[in-house]
Design a protein around this motif. Structure first.
Motif, PDB file in Angstrom:
ATOM      1  N   GLN A 285       0.833  -1.199   0.000  1.00 36.01           N
ATOM      2  CA  GLN A 285       0.000   0.000   0.000  1.00 36.01           C
ATOM      3  C   GLN A 285       0.874   1.258   0.000  1.00 36.01           C
ATOM      4  N   ARG A 303       6.090   2.838   0.412  1.00 40.98           N
ATOM      5  CA  ARG A 303       5.118   1.733   0.393  1.00 40.98           C
ATOM      6  C   ARG A 303       5.378   0.816   1.574  1.00 40.98           C
ATOM      7  N   GLU A 364      -6.791   0.305  -1.244  1.00 37.11           N
ATOM      8  CA  GLU A 364      -6.495  -0.884  -2.032  1.00 37.11           C
ATOM      9  C   GLU A 364      -6.263  -2.068  -1.095  1.00 37.11           C
TER      10      GLU A 364
END
Length: 421
Positions: A285, A303, A364
């Protein structure tokens, strides 16, 4: 002072009629309701997809520089805040003892090579001796055959008296002596073969370079050479020097920490999120970060790459003892590893321990959960690889120099390679 309320001529305060108060209350209530609806929509569409924390700090590998051999510090070539390259010398130790040990090992290797050469040369000598003994046996066997023929020819003549008994006796004695000589020659041949077999065992199936004695002496040279090379401590990685504690003249032991090298191009962020914030986090993510040192004007993109194995309290020096009478539940935090963009780090360098603000976009959900095992991130240094190669070249050069005329040419090429290196 007189009170205005006592003045009969004062005008009365205007009163707010109920008809005007009601619209104002309705307007305030409507605005409050609209603000609540707007915030709810904003939270439902935007805020609920993000998890943020300001409990985040920059981390980096702290590579300690430790000696592999003990010695006295003669020179320090780097200090705190210095930027060094991988393999750059940082500390030099007294190498006198190591040089003497290397010279002894080199001399022993040279002697061993020559001794092993003599073993191979002895094989040829012993083989020639075997051929000599075989020729002697063959010659003496022919003597036995000739003496046996003489005896056979004289026996019929001795019966008729044509040959005297004394001459017959001499022939028989010569035959017995020839047979004894053959037996002695055969024993000498067997001894020569055994001696050759014994020497062959020491050289069979190997060459001079690969002989066990040479290999043992070569290992001693490599060990002494590496001990000499290790009196100079190189930087394992490229980075910035920190925590230097070594001083000139200090007597240090193997394994003592002297300084640290921080590779600032490999930094990451350890964001400590509350345990209730981890429900929707997944590996991969995107994360938006801001460093206090640069403020809001610099934004880092990262990330999520992993989750710590436990909370900070679990790994504390004095962990919490929750199994007690008085207990208060405290929300725990778990470190989440955030990988940064290398180009952004190069443009805006960070330092270990700097404060960060991290915001994770959890919208997500297709990635792996944080509990999944991520790919291993291997680390290695090549700062010590040249030492092994140089030690091997020194060994080959010594062996070649003591192999004879052919080996001398190889040794010359090895010395030229060492000089150019």
């Amino acid at each position: 002072m007189s009170n205005t309320n006592d003045n009969p001529n004062a005008a009365p305060a205007p009163a707010v009629s109920p008809s005007k108060r009601k619209p104002a209350l309705l307007a305030v209530g409507g605005l409050t309701l609209l603000a609540g609806i707007a915030y709810g929509a904003y939270w439902g569409l935007f805020l609920r997809h993000y998890e943020s924390t300001d409990n985040a700090y920059v981390q980096a590998p702290v590579v300690q520089v430790t000696p592999q051999v003990g010695g006295t510090v003669l020179q320090i070539l780097a200090d705190d805040t210095d930027v060094v390259k991988a393999g750059q010398p940082l500390v030099k130790l007294d190498a006198s003892d190591a040089k003497l040990a290397l010279e002894r090992a080199e001399a022993q290797l040279a002697q061993t090579v020559r001794e092993v050469r003599s073993l191979y040369a002895t094989n040829g000598t012993l083989s020639a001796n075997i051929h000599l003994r075989e020729a002697e046996v063959a010659r003496m066997q022919s003597d036995v055959a000739r003496a046996s023929e003489d005896v056979s020819r004289r026996q019929p003549l001795a019966a008729t008296g044509a040959v005297s008994g004394e001459e017959m006796k001499h022939a028989e004695t010569a035959l017995a002596a020839a047979k004894s000589a053959v037996a002695g020659a055969q024993s000498a041949l067997a001894a020569a073969r055994e001696q050759a077999a014994t020497n062959q065992v020491l050289t069979d199936g190997t060459s001079i370079e690969n002989h066990p004695n040479v290999q043992r002496a070569s290992a001693a040279v490599r060990e002494a050479f590496l001990a000499l090379q290790r009196t100079e401590l190189p930087a394992p990685v490229a980075g910035q020097v920190a925590k230097r504690t070594v001083q000139v003249g200090q007597r240090i032991q193997a394994g003592a920490p002297l300084m640290s090298v921080i590779p600032l191009d490999e930094v990451w962020v350890e964001a400590n999120f509350k345990e209730v914030q981890l429900r929707k986090m997944r590996i991969g993510q995107p994360v938006t970060l801001h460093a206090d040192i640069y403020g809001e004007k610099v934004e880092y993109q990262g990330r999520v790459v992993g989750l710590g194995a436990g909370t900070g309290a679990a790994f504390a020096l004095l962990p919490a003892q929750n199994a007690t009478g008085n207990w208060i539940k405290v929300v725990q935090r778990v470190p989440v590893r955030v990988e940064l963009d290398a180009r952004q780090i190069a443009a805006h360098p960070l330092r270990v321990g700097l404060s960060m603000e991290a915001t994770v976009d959890v919208a997500e959900q297709s990635g792996q959960p944080l509990t999944a095992v991520g790919a291993a991130r291997a680390s290695r240094t090549q700062a010590f690889d040249t030492q092994q190669a140089e030690a091997e070249r020194v060994v080959r050069s010594i062996i070649a120099a003591n192999l004879g005329r052919v080996g001398a040419q190889v040794a010359k090429a090895e010395r030229l390679a060492l000089a150019t290196h």
